[in-house]
Write a protein that holds these residues in place. Structure first.
Motif, mmCIF file in Angstrom:
data_model
loop_
_atom_site.group_PDB
_atom_site.id
_atom_site.type_symbol
_atom_site.label_atom_id
_atom_site.label_comp_id
_atom_site.label_asym_id
_atom_site.label_seq_id
_atom_site.Cartn_x
_atom_site.Cartn_y
_atom_site.Cartn_z
ATOM 1 N N ILE A 9 -12.252 25.660 -31.595
ATOM 2 C CA ILE A 9 -12.311 27.096 -31.328
ATOM 3 C C ILE A 9 -12.529 27.797 -32.668
ATOM 4 O O ILE A 9 -11.678 27.730 -33.553
ATOM 5 N N VAL A 10 -13.681 28.446 -32.808
ATOM 6 C CA VAL A 10 -14.043 29.096 -34.068
ATOM 7 C C VAL A 10 -14.100 30.610 -33.836
ATOM 8 O O VAL A 10 -14.912 31.091 -33.025
ATOM 9 N N ARG A 11 -13.251 31.330 -34.549
ATOM 10 C CA ARG A 11 -13.161 32.775 -34.355
ATOM 11 C C ARG A 11 -14.456 33.471 -34.819
ATOM 12 O O ARG A 11 -15.080 33.068 -35.795
ATOM 13 N N ARG A 12 -14.803 34.530 -34.096
ATOM 14 C CA ARG A 12 -15.930 35.382 -34.474
ATOM 15 C C ARG A 12 -15.567 36.822 -34.119
ATOM 16 O O ARG A 12 -14.597 37.058 -33.396
ATOM 17 N N PRO A 13 -16.326 37.807 -34.622
ATOM 18 C CA PRO A 13 -16.026 39.197 -34.259
ATOM 19 C C PRO A 13 -16.152 39.396 -32.755
ATOM 20 O O PRO A 13 -17.032 38.792 -32.118
ATOM 21 N N PRO A 14 -15.300 40.225 -32.150
ATOM 22 C CA PRO A 14 -15.417 40.473 -30.703
ATOM 23 C C PRO A 14 -16.748 41.139 -30.397
ATOM 24 O O PRO A 14 -17.334 41.829 -31.240
ATOM 25 N N PRO A 15 -17.243 40.953 -29.175
ATOM 26 C CA PRO A 15 -18.570 41.490 -28.832
ATOM 27 C C PRO A 15 -18.635 43.013 -28.801
ATOM 28 O O PRO A 15 -19.726 43.581 -28.904
ATOM 29 N N ASP A 16 -17.491 43.690 -28.658
ATOM 30 C CA ASP A 16 -17.481 45.159 -28.612
ATOM 31 C C ASP A 16 -16.186 45.646 -29.250
ATOM 32 O O ASP A 16 -15.121 45.546 -28.643
ATOM 33 N N ASP A 17 -16.273 46.196 -30.456
ATOM 34 C CA ASP A 17 -15.057 46.605 -31.153
ATOM 35 C C ASP A 17 -14.544 47.970 -30.707
ATOM 36 O O ASP A 17 -13.566 48.479 -31.251
ATOM 37 N N THR A 18 -15.199 48.578 -29.705
ATOM 38 C CA THR A 18 -14.693 49.848 -29.169
ATOM 39 C C THR A 18 -13.780 49.627 -27.972
ATOM 40 O O THR A 18 -13.177 50.575 -27.474
ATOM 41 N N VAL A 19 -13.692 48.384 -27.504
ATOM 42 C CA VAL A 19 -12.878 48.070 -26.322
ATOM 43 C C VAL A 19 -11.469 47.693 -26.762
ATOM 44 O O VAL A 19 -11.278 46.944 -27.735
#
Length: 226
Positions: free
Chosen positions: A200-210
């Protein structure tokens, strides 16, 4: 040096201990398996690695062989002395007696990025991984050994039988894939299930406004009934 099955059994017998079912203890006692896990984890010289459920220290020793800086977390007070003895000669290993489910992760890890490597008990695998994804951004990569069915839920895609709330959460925070399978024969005692290795490799969430808290609450409601 890692721990073989005879050595692990001798250590337990000498301390008058047995694996505790309540803690989901199944110790990996195959040197080739723990070295394979260490290799797949990407651990190397100077890599900060936190291991959950270190047990007798077989995987801990394999991680130490790579030159990684290992923090080995173990909840069982009866095992901690054995673990400390077994890893005493290994460079760069720190043993922490704590419950990973209640641990102050941010205090433990500080301001560096870490990899988490673990042979996770089946009863805590899902909540622990989910909690770390939600609240411990310093863990940027995980390689966890879990029950095969649990692994399939972590990596499941929409419209598949294994897809559920934990699949959504994992996909929101990270890229996840199964990188191998582990037979029951390498454990002491031998479980009645097969295990899989999930990266499991962390990445930025697809929508940072949610708001993820509100999102996951809605997701749980959505999956409450199929």
């Amino acid at each position: 040096m890692t721990l073989s099955r005879p050595v692990a059994q001798e250590l337990l017998d000498g301390a008058g201990l047995r694996a505790k079912r309540a803690l989901g203890q199944n110790f990996v006692v195959d040197p080739n398996t723990v070295r394979r896990i260490a290799r797949l984890s990407g651990a190397g010289a100077g890599t900060p690695v936190v291991e959950v459920g270190a047990g007798l220290g077989s995987l801990t020793l394999a991680l130490a062989e790579t030159g990684a800086e290992v923090v080995a977390v173990e909840v069982d007070p009866d095992l901690v002395p054995l673990l400390q003895t077994n890893v005493a000669g290994a460079s760069g290993v720190t043993v922490v007696h704590a419950d990973a489910m209640t641990l102050d992760w941010n205090q433990l890890l500080g301001d560096r990025d870490w990899s988490l490597v673990a042979n996770l008990p089946y009863n805590v695998a899902t909540p622990l991984v989910a909690d770390i994804l939600d609240t411990v951004p310093r863990v940027t990569r995980m390689l966890v050994m879990v029950q095969r069915e649990v692994a399939e839920r972590f990596v499941a895609r929409p419209s598949t039988p294994a897809y559920g709330a934990v699949s959504v959460k994992t996909a929101w925070w990270a890229e996840a894939r199964i990188v191998g399978h582990v037979p029951a024969s390498v454990f002491l005692p031998r479980p009645n299930v097969e295990s899989s290795l999930v990266e499991i490799v962390r990445r930025p969430p697809p929508d940072d406004t949610v708001d993820p808290v509100a999102l996951f609450a809605l997701v749980r409601q959505g999956f409450a009934k199929r």
